[in-house]
Motif scaffolding. Sequence first.
Motif, PDB file in Angstrom:
ATOM      1  N   LEU A  52       0.834  -1.184   0.000  1.00 53.91           N
ATOM      2  CA  LEU A  52       0.000   0.000   0.000  1.00 53.91           C
ATOM      3  C   LEU A  52       0.881   1.250   0.000  1.00 53.91           C
ATOM      4  N   PRO A  53       0.325   2.404  -0.374  1.00 53.37           N
ATOM      5  CA  PRO A  53       1.118   3.639  -0.315  1.00 53.37           C
ATOM      6  C   PRO A  53       1.684   3.859   1.083  1.00 53.37           C
ATOM      7  N   ALA A  54       2.869   4.431   1.144  1.00 55.90           N
ATOM      8  CA  ALA A  54       3.578   4.564   2.420  1.00 55.90           C
ATOM      9  C   ALA A  54       2.877   5.511   3.384  1.00 55.90           C
ATOM     10  N   GLY A  55       2.235   6.532   2.878  1.00 57.50           N
ATOM     11  CA  GLY A  55       1.600   7.507   3.753  1.00 57.50           C
ATOM     12  C   GLY A  55       0.245   7.049   4.272  1.00 57.50           C
ATOM     13  N   ILE A  56      -0.256   7.736   5.295  1.00 61.84           N
ATOM     14  CA  ILE A  56      -1.582   7.447   5.838  1.00 61.84           C
ATOM     15  C   ILE A  56      -2.605   8.228   5.021  1.00 61.84           C
ATOM     16  N   PRO A  57      -3.557   7.562   4.374  1.00 59.60           N
ATOM     17  CA  PRO A  57      -4.573   8.279   3.601  1.00 59.60           C
ATOM     18  C   PRO A  57      -5.354   9.244   4.483  1.00 59.60           C
ATOM     19  N   ALA A  58      -5.709  10.395   3.929  1.00 57.94           N
ATOM     20  CA  ALA A  58      -6.425  11.407   4.696  1.00 57.94           C
ATOM     21  C   ALA A  58      -7.734  10.861   5.262  1.00 57.94           C
ATOM     22  N   ALA A  59      -8.383   9.975   4.507  1.00 61.68           N
ATOM     23  CA  ALA A  59      -9.669   9.434   4.950  1.00 61.68           C
ATOM     24  C   ALA A  59      -9.530   8.539   6.172  1.00 61.68           C
ATOM     25  N   LEU A  60      -8.300   8.093   6.468  1.00 59.75           N
ATOM     26  CA  LEU A  60      -8.069   7.219   7.622  1.00 59.75           C
ATOM     27  C   LEU A  60      -7.403   7.950   8.784  1.00 59.75           C
ATOM     28  N   ALA A  61      -7.143   9.227   8.619  1.00 53.22           N
ATOM     29  CA  ALA A  61      -6.403   9.979   9.641  1.00 53.22           C
ATOM     30  C   ALA A  61      -7.094   9.933  11.004  1.00 53.22           C
ATOM     31  N   GLY A  62      -8.413   9.973  10.996  1.00 51.75           N
ATOM     32  CA  GLY A  62      -9.134   9.939  12.269  1.00 51.75           C
ATOM     33  C   GLY A  62      -8.948   8.637  13.009  1.00 51.75           C
ATOM     34  N   TYR A  63      -8.867   7.541  12.271  1.00 44.43           N
ATOM     35  CA  TYR A  63      -8.650   6.237  12.911  1.00 44.43           C
ATOM     36  C   TYR A  63      -7.240   6.141  13.476  1.00 44.43           C
ATOM     37  N   TYR A  64      -6.258   6.647  12.721  1.00 45.49           N
ATOM     38  CA  TYR A  64      -4.867   6.611  13.183  1.00 45.49           C
ATOM     39  C   TYR A  64      -4.605   7.625  14.298  1.00 45.49           C
ATOM     40  N   GLY A  65      -5.525   8.554  14.499  1.00 44.47           N
ATOM     41  CA  GLY A  65      -5.326   9.574  15.513  1.00 44.47           C
ATOM     42  C   GLY A  65      -6.062   9.310  16.819  1.00 44.47           C
ATOM     43  N   GLN A  66      -6.667   8.143  16.981  1.00 42.84           N
ATOM     44  CA  GLN A  66      -7.382   7.824  18.220  1.00 42.84           C
ATOM     45  C   GLN A  66      -6.421   7.752  19.408  1.00 42.84           C
ATOM     46  N   LYS A  67      -6.964   7.905  20.600  1.00 42.34           N
ATOM     47  CA  LYS A  67      -6.199   7.746  21.831  1.00 42.34           C
ATOM     48  C   LYS A  67      -6.710   6.502  22.558  1.00 42.34           C
ATOM     49  N   LEU A  68      -5.815   5.612  22.889  1.00 40.07           N
ATOM     50  CA  LEU A  68      -6.193   4.391  23.586  1.00 40.07           C
ATOM     51  C   LEU A  68      -6.381   4.657  25.074  1.00 40.07           C
TER      52      LEU A  68
END
Length: 523
Positions: A52-68
């Motif tokens: 997959l492309p190396a960067g984080i797609p903008a549409a997934l930024a919210g998922y990658y930005g969650q706090k556990l």
Amino acid sequence: MAGAVTGLLLGGCSAPGADPASPPSSGPASAPPSSSARPVAGAAPATPLEPLPAGIPAALAGYYGQKLSWQSCDTGFECTTFKVPLDYANPGGGDISLTAARRPSDGSSKRIGSLLLNPGGPGGSAVEYLEAAAGGYDTGVRGAYDLVGLDPRGVGRSSPVGCLSGERMDAYTAVDITPDDQAETDALVKSDQEFADACRQASGDLLGHVSTVEAARDMDVLRALLGDDQLHYVGKSYGTYLGATYAGLFPARVGRLVLDGAMDPSLDSVAGNRTQAGGFETAWAAFAKDCVKRDGCPVGTTEQQAGERLDALFKSIDSQPLATNSDRRLTESQATTGVIEAMYAEFLWPELRSALTDARAGDGTGLLKLSDSYYNRADDGSYPNLMFANMAVNCLDLPAAFAAPADVQRAVPDFEQASPHFGRDMAWMALACGYWSVAATGAPHTVRAAGAAPIVVVGTVRDPATPYAWAQSLAGQLESGRLITYDGDGHTAYGRHNACVDGAVNRYLLTGQAPDNGLSCAK
């Protein structure tokens, strides 16, 4: 039990009776270990898995930005939940919740990061595996890593797939899987159709989004939420398929990956089922060789006699199911499953000898217990979602092996050549995905993971569920693959108290120093 294979699970921890303190976990025993890939005859052409492309797609930024938010679990571990998209191709179309658990590092060593664990299946709960097996990991590893178990989507505590009730599962496990006439064939087809229909009704849209590719993408979200730049991972059995998929999709984010009891992603469903049948045949031969040397071996005094008596027992039970210590009778399919279950680990061989002794005397209790253990059936008659997720993932990852009974009948001779004792059963087991309600989204593929850090692949020479040739093939596909060969029995090798295997893997996890390709470890 199965990944490329439908009907049998591949998870090391799925083998009931496994020592929870030991992270669980072909070719002839005389075959010399080799680090080269050996393509399996009959495999469909496989295309490379593209990253997959190396960067984080903008549409997934919210998922990658969650706090556990970690909370204490009932078992004393820490648990958390997080969201991922139901469909990565449509991130705005809804999400699902996944559950992870961790055992924090004890701080006795310099911290490296988190080490994700997956026990296989597909369908095995990584959370339950972590809770049972974390204490068996090397003290240095426990000191350097937070051990983390993530239930993959559709599994355990992560938006689980649902299918049959306990009573209906009892009936499903008892259905004759080696039909002798049209009536028995119709009954098997009806059983497969009812299973598929129940999963569709209970699981809805989720059923189309539990693929291994999606689960690998979920792992990358968790990697980021854990604060790690690279994924460190130990996967067993089907967990190797999941780990290899991650490496193929995200090669630059590969940290220290251990793939133990490897699957071969280049195989289609027919070749996968057929070669796995050969793996169980190899394991049966090892059991028989050991048994006939012992006084009172229930299957005779020679290996040939052992096979003949096993076949005769199955045939007898097919005609007349055996009484047990419950109101359930042992059918031929359950007897076969019980024998297969005991092939996963040598410590189950004494139990199998006792069960076969009793079965030959008319008591099916021991073999039914082994069969129930395979399916993880609880004493109250309930089942976890292990088998439901197993079927759902398998049927999505690869096109069905067979579309109709006539296809199976044509394939049976090849299966029986690979495995005289289990081949016919495993050919018919592979029919189930032919009636699945969701079309497969995956296909056979190779995994190169170009540019990835060294990846350690472990193969056991007489592994029943993941034949040794699969480990050779996967290690050969991976650009940075390093193969460790364990010349032993049972399913998977790391954590089963072999100093050579454990030492090489632990050294790699703690220092990043991968073993030389082709390292061979004796039993």
